[in-house]
Design a protein around this motif. Structure first.
Motif, PDB file in Angstrom:
ATOM      1  N   GLN A 122    -107.526 -44.446  58.483  1.00  0.00           N
ATOM      2  CA  GLN A 122    -106.084 -43.982  58.823  1.00  0.00           C
ATOM      3  C   GLN A 122    -105.239 -43.175  57.739  1.00  0.00           C
ATOM      4  O   GLN A 122    -104.555 -43.677  56.739  1.00  0.00           O
ATOM      5  CB  GLN A 122    -105.449 -45.072  59.816  1.00  0.00           C
ATOM      6  CG  GLN A 122    -103.840 -43.726  59.956  1.00  0.00           C
ATOM      7  CD  GLN A 122    -103.698 -45.221  60.784  1.00  0.00           C
ATOM      8  OE1 GLN A 122    -104.062 -45.792  62.451  1.00  0.00           O
ATOM      9  NE2 GLN A 122    -101.944 -44.967  61.198  1.00  0.00           N
ATOM     10  N   LEU A 123    -104.296 -42.201  57.698  1.00  0.00           N
ATOM     11  CA  LEU A 123    -103.360 -41.432  57.453  1.00  0.00           C
ATOM     12  C   LEU A 123    -101.763 -41.284  57.354  1.00  0.00           C
ATOM     13  O   LEU A 123    -102.473 -40.565  58.338  1.00  0.00           O
ATOM     14  CB  LEU A 123    -103.410 -40.319  55.934  1.00  0.00           C
ATOM     15  CG  LEU A 123    -102.692 -39.665  55.278  1.00  0.00           C
ATOM     16  CD1 LEU A 123    -101.983 -40.567  54.115  1.00  0.00           C
ATOM     17  CD2 LEU A 123    -103.380 -38.152  54.872  1.00  0.00           C
ATOM     18  N   ALA A 124    -101.492 -41.757  57.196  1.00  0.00           N
ATOM     19  CA  ALA A 124     -99.895 -42.261  57.811  1.00  0.00           C
ATOM     20  C   ALA A 124     -98.769 -41.578  56.948  1.00  0.00           C
ATOM     21  O   ALA A 124     -98.776 -41.855  56.187  1.00  0.00           O
ATOM     22  CB  ALA A 124     -99.386 -43.628  59.058  1.00  0.00           C
ATOM     23  N   GLU A 130     -90.239 -44.657  52.951  1.00  0.00           N
ATOM     24  CA  GLU A 130     -90.413 -44.222  52.065  1.00  0.00           C
ATOM     25  C   GLU A 130     -92.035 -44.137  51.772  1.00  0.00           C
ATOM     26  O   GLU A 130     -92.622 -44.091  50.559  1.00  0.00           O
ATOM     27  CB  GLU A 130     -89.348 -44.357  50.624  1.00  0.00           C
ATOM     28  CG  GLU A 130     -87.872 -43.506  51.076  1.00  0.00           C
ATOM     29  CD  GLU A 130     -88.111 -42.929  52.120  1.00  0.00           C
ATOM     30  OE1 GLU A 130     -87.903 -42.037  51.677  1.00  0.00           O
ATOM     31  OE2 GLU A 130     -86.913 -42.800  52.477  1.00  0.00           O
ATOM     32  N   VAL A 131     -92.691 -43.833  52.395  1.00  0.00           N
ATOM     33  CA  VAL A 131     -94.309 -45.219  52.177  1.00  0.00           C
ATOM     34  C   VAL A 131     -94.809 -43.573  52.737  1.00  0.00           C
ATOM     35  O   VAL A 131     -94.627 -42.745  53.955  1.00  0.00           O
ATOM     36  CB  VAL A 131     -94.752 -45.770  52.143  1.00  0.00           C
ATOM     37  CG1 VAL A 131     -93.925 -46.807  51.416  1.00  0.00           C
ATOM     38  CG2 VAL A 131     -94.546 -46.447  54.107  1.00  0.00           C
ATOM     39  N   VAL A 132     -96.322 -43.410  52.502  1.00  0.00           N
ATOM     40  CA  VAL A 132     -97.172 -42.856  52.323  1.00  0.00           C
ATOM     41  C   VAL A 132     -98.522 -43.910  52.584  1.00  0.00           C
ATOM     42  O   VAL A 132     -98.898 -44.704  51.899  1.00  0.00           O
ATOM     43  CB  VAL A 132     -98.089 -41.999  51.921  1.00  0.00           C
ATOM     44  CG1 VAL A 132     -99.555 -40.959  52.959  1.00  0.00           C
ATOM     45  CG2 VAL A 132     -97.269 -40.854  51.551  1.00  0.00           C
ATOM     46  N   ASP A 133     -98.584 -44.261  53.853  1.00  0.00           N
ATOM     47  CA  ASP A 133     -99.559 -45.540  54.583  1.00  0.00           C
ATOM     48  C   ASP A 133    -101.084 -44.520  54.732  1.00  0.00           C
ATOM     49  O   ASP A 133    -101.640 -43.979  55.449  1.00  0.00           O
ATOM     50  CB  ASP A 133     -99.022 -45.853  55.783  1.00  0.00           C
ATOM     51  CG  ASP A 133     -99.433 -47.434  55.716  1.00  0.00           C
ATOM     52  OD1 ASP A 133     -99.773 -47.964  55.089  1.00  0.00           O
ATOM     53  OD2 ASP A 133    -100.465 -47.241  56.690  1.00  0.00           O
ATOM     54  N   LEU A 134    -101.970 -45.908  54.460  1.00  0.00           N
ATOM     55  CA  LEU A 134    -103.393 -45.774  54.234  1.00  0.00           C
ATOM     56  C   LEU A 134    -103.817 -47.073  54.145  1.00  0.00           C
ATOM     57  O   LEU A 134    -104.285 -47.578  53.208  1.00  0.00           O
ATOM     58  CB  LEU A 134    -104.055 -45.519  52.467  1.00  0.00           C
ATOM     59  CG  LEU A 134    -103.613 -44.487  52.110  1.00  0.00           C
ATOM     60  CD1 LEU A 134    -103.720 -43.622  50.465  1.00  0.00           C
ATOM     61  CD2 LEU A 134    -105.156 -42.916  52.800  1.00  0.00           C
ATOM     62  N   LYS A 135    -104.615 -46.833  55.647  1.00  0.00           N
ATOM     63  CA  LYS A 135    -105.260 -47.681  56.402  1.00  0.00           C
ATOM     64  C   LYS A 135    -106.697 -47.910  55.638  1.00  0.00           C
ATOM     65  O   LYS A 135    -107.409 -46.887  55.970  1.00  0.00           O
ATOM     66  CB  LYS A 135    -105.073 -48.055  57.801  1.00  0.00           C
ATOM     67  CG  LYS A 135    -103.755 -48.214  58.158  1.00  0.00           C
ATOM     68  CD  LYS A 135    -103.819 -48.790  59.929  1.00  0.00           C
ATOM     69  CE  LYS A 135    -101.912 -49.232  60.218  1.00  0.00           C
ATOM     70  NZ  LYS A 135    -101.494 -49.239  59.268  1.00  0.00           N
ATOM     71  N   PHE A 136    -107.279 -48.588  55.705  1.00  0.00           N
ATOM     72  CA  PHE A 136    -108.580 -48.931  55.157  1.00  0.00           C
ATOM     73  C   PHE A 136    -108.770 -50.408  55.581  1.00  0.00           C
ATOM     74  O   PHE A 136    -108.835 -51.599  55.882  1.00  0.00           O
ATOM     75  CB  PHE A 136    -108.701 -49.222  53.946  1.00  0.00           C
ATOM     76  CG  PHE A 136    -108.175 -49.730  52.716  1.00  0.00           C
ATOM     77  CD1 PHE A 136    -109.040 -51.205  52.481  1.00  0.00           C
ATOM     78  CD2 PHE A 136    -106.932 -50.469  52.039  1.00  0.00           C
ATOM     79  CE1 PHE A 136    -108.729 -52.432  51.929  1.00  0.00           C
ATOM     80  CE2 PHE A 136    -106.769 -51.021  51.783  1.00  0.00           C
ATOM     81  CZ  PHE A 136    -107.508 -52.347  51.198  1.00  0.00           C
ATOM     82  N   VAL A 163     -97.781 -35.670  49.511  1.00  0.00           N
ATOM     83  CA  VAL A 163     -98.419 -36.825  48.978  1.00  0.00           C
ATOM     84  C   VAL A 163     -99.036 -36.930  49.914  1.00  0.00           C
ATOM     85  O   VAL A 163    -100.651 -36.831  49.850  1.00  0.00           O
ATOM     86  CB  VAL A 163     -98.254 -38.006  48.374  1.00  0.00           C
ATOM     87  CG1 VAL A 163     -98.924 -39.457  48.501  1.00  0.00           C
ATOM     88  CG2 VAL A 163     -96.991 -37.875  47.573  1.00  0.00           C
ATOM     89  N   ALA A 164     -99.248 -37.073  51.006  1.00  0.00           N
ATOM     90  CA  ALA A 164    -100.176 -37.057  51.917  1.00  0.00           C
ATOM     91  C   ALA A 164    -101.251 -35.665  52.158  1.00  0.00           C
ATOM     92  O   ALA A 164    -102.137 -35.598  52.824  1.00  0.00           O
ATOM     93  CB  ALA A 164     -99.518 -36.996  53.843  1.00  0.00           C
ATOM     94  N   ASN A 165    -100.463 -34.427  52.184  1.00  0.00           N
ATOM     95  CA  ASN A 165    -101.181 -33.564  52.084  1.00  0.00           C
ATOM     96  C   ASN A 165    -102.132 -33.584  50.341  1.00  0.00           C
ATOM     97  O   ASN A 165    -103.303 -32.236  51.303  1.00  0.00           O
ATOM     98  CB  ASN A 165    -100.466 -32.446  52.092  1.00  0.00           C
ATOM     99  CG  ASN A 165     -99.934 -32.258  53.495  1.00  0.00           C
ATOM    100  OD1 ASN A 165    -100.862 -32.281  54.783  1.00  0.00           O
ATOM    101  ND2 ASN A 165     -99.073 -31.303  53.083  1.00  0.00           N
ATOM    102  N   PHE A 166    -101.775 -33.969  49.892  1.00  0.00           N
ATOM    103  CA  PHE A 166    -102.869 -33.992  48.902  1.00  0.00           C
ATOM    104  C   PHE A 166    -104.018 -35.058  48.829  1.00  0.00           C
ATOM    105  O   PHE A 166    -105.374 -34.656  48.553  1.00  0.00           O
ATOM    106  CB  PHE A 166    -101.825 -34.922  47.407  1.00  0.00           C
ATOM    107  CG  PHE A 166    -102.578 -34.684  46.235  1.00  0.00           C
ATOM    108  CD1 PHE A 166    -103.043 -33.424  45.424  1.00  0.00           C
ATOM    109  CD2 PHE A 166    -103.324 -36.037  45.964  1.00  0.00           C
ATOM    110  CE1 PHE A 166    -104.054 -33.674  44.839  1.00  0.00           C
ATOM    111  CE2 PHE A 166    -103.828 -36.390  44.739  1.00  0.00           C
ATOM    112  CZ  PHE A 166    -104.128 -35.130  44.060  1.00  0.00           C
ATOM    113  N   ILE A 167    -103.531 -36.100  49.354  1.00  0.00           N
ATOM    114  CA  ILE A 167    -104.716 -37.212  49.890  1.00  0.00           C
ATOM    115  C   ILE A 167    -105.675 -36.143  51.202  1.00  0.00           C
ATOM    116  O   ILE A 167    -106.557 -36.975  50.964  1.00  0.00           O
ATOM    117  CB  ILE A 167    -103.897 -38.290  50.045  1.00  0.00           C
ATOM    118  CG1 ILE A 167    -103.040 -38.668  48.819  1.00  0.00           C
ATOM    119  CG2 ILE A 167    -105.026 -39.664  50.512  1.00  0.00           C
ATOM    120  CD1 ILE A 167    -102.910 -40.364  49.298  1.00  0.00           C
ATOM    121  N   LYS A 168    -105.461 -36.312  52.091  1.00  0.00           N
ATOM    122  CA  LYS A 168    -105.889 -35.396  53.051  1.00  0.00           C
ATOM    123  C   LYS A 168    -107.322 -34.967  52.810  1.00  0.00           C
ATOM    124  O   LYS A 168    -108.815 -35.671  53.732  1.00  0.00           O
ATOM    125  CB  LYS A 168    -105.228 -34.471  54.104  1.00  0.00           C
ATOM    126  CG  LYS A 168    -105.983 -34.406  55.184  1.00  0.00           C
ATOM    127  CD  LYS A 168    -105.101 -33.842  56.357  1.00  0.00           C
ATOM    128  CE  LYS A 168    -105.963 -33.743  57.216  1.00  0.00           C
ATOM    129  NZ  LYS A 168    -105.052 -32.452  58.349  1.00  0.00           N
TER     130      LYS A 168
END
Length: 188
Positions: A122-124, A130-136, A163-168
């Motif tokens: 999940q990407l949130a 002030e974070v972008v959260d990545l569940k793994f 940052v989120a759009n870069f990771i997606k």
């Protein structure tokens, strides 16, 4: 001074406040993060530096308490033992911290973590931090079981979406991309 509870209470309060502020500052150090994005995954380095200001603080605290106890010893000789023991112990603590590499290393943490893109579930974008959260999830060799966790990429409010759009695009198809309230753990 025994007859003046206000003076002794104020002195005691000042001493314990100073010591508690110093202790809280050592245990609540700032954590530094560095991220690297690769084709295969995400690398995160996190470290906590030993607070160099603590050594200066202990040096000054030794001098101030020595002067304070010497002044108190001139009023009542019973404080003479405190004038030797109190600043002496603080001075020994300073010397132990300043000259012990193992002590400084014990209070300095460094972790190098590597994650593969396929493990993220999940990407949130956090609405409350002030974070972008990545569940793994991944299989932990040491524990012998699959674990679930989050990695938080700390960014400024304006950069979270970027940052989120870069990771997606790196994530597996079907990984949810949401905006939600995120709980940030105190440490990994």
């Amino acid at each position: 001074m025994d007859d003046d509870p206000l003076f002794s209470g104020t002195l005691t309060l000042l001493f314990f406040t100073t010591v508690n502020i110093a202790l809280a500052s050592m245990t609540h150090q700032r954590m530094n993060f560095s991220y690297r994005f690769t084709e295969s995954g995400l690398e995160c380095c996190e470290w906590k530096d030993f607070p160099k200001w603590m050594l200066t603080f202990l040096k000054w605290l030794t001098a101030i308490t020595a002067i304070m106890f010497i002044i108190l010893a001139s009023v009542d000789p019973a404080f003479l033992i405190g004038a030797i023991v109190g600043p002496g112990c603080i001075g020994l603590t300073y010397l132990a911290m300043a000259n012990s590499k193992s002590y400084r290393d014990m209070h300095t943490q460094y972790h190098h973590l590597t994650y593969e893109w396929k493990d993220f579930t999940q990407l949130a974008i956090a609405t409350n931090r002030e974070v972008v959260d990545l569940k793994f999830t991944h299989f932990n060799q040491r524990l012998g079981r699959t674990i679930s966790y989050s990695i938080n990429i700390f960014r400024e409010k304006k950069q979270k979406e970027i940052v989120a759009n870069f990771i997606k695009p790196y994530l597996s198809p079907g990984v949810p991309f949401i905006k939600a309230k995120v709980n940030v753990p105190m440490s990994h």
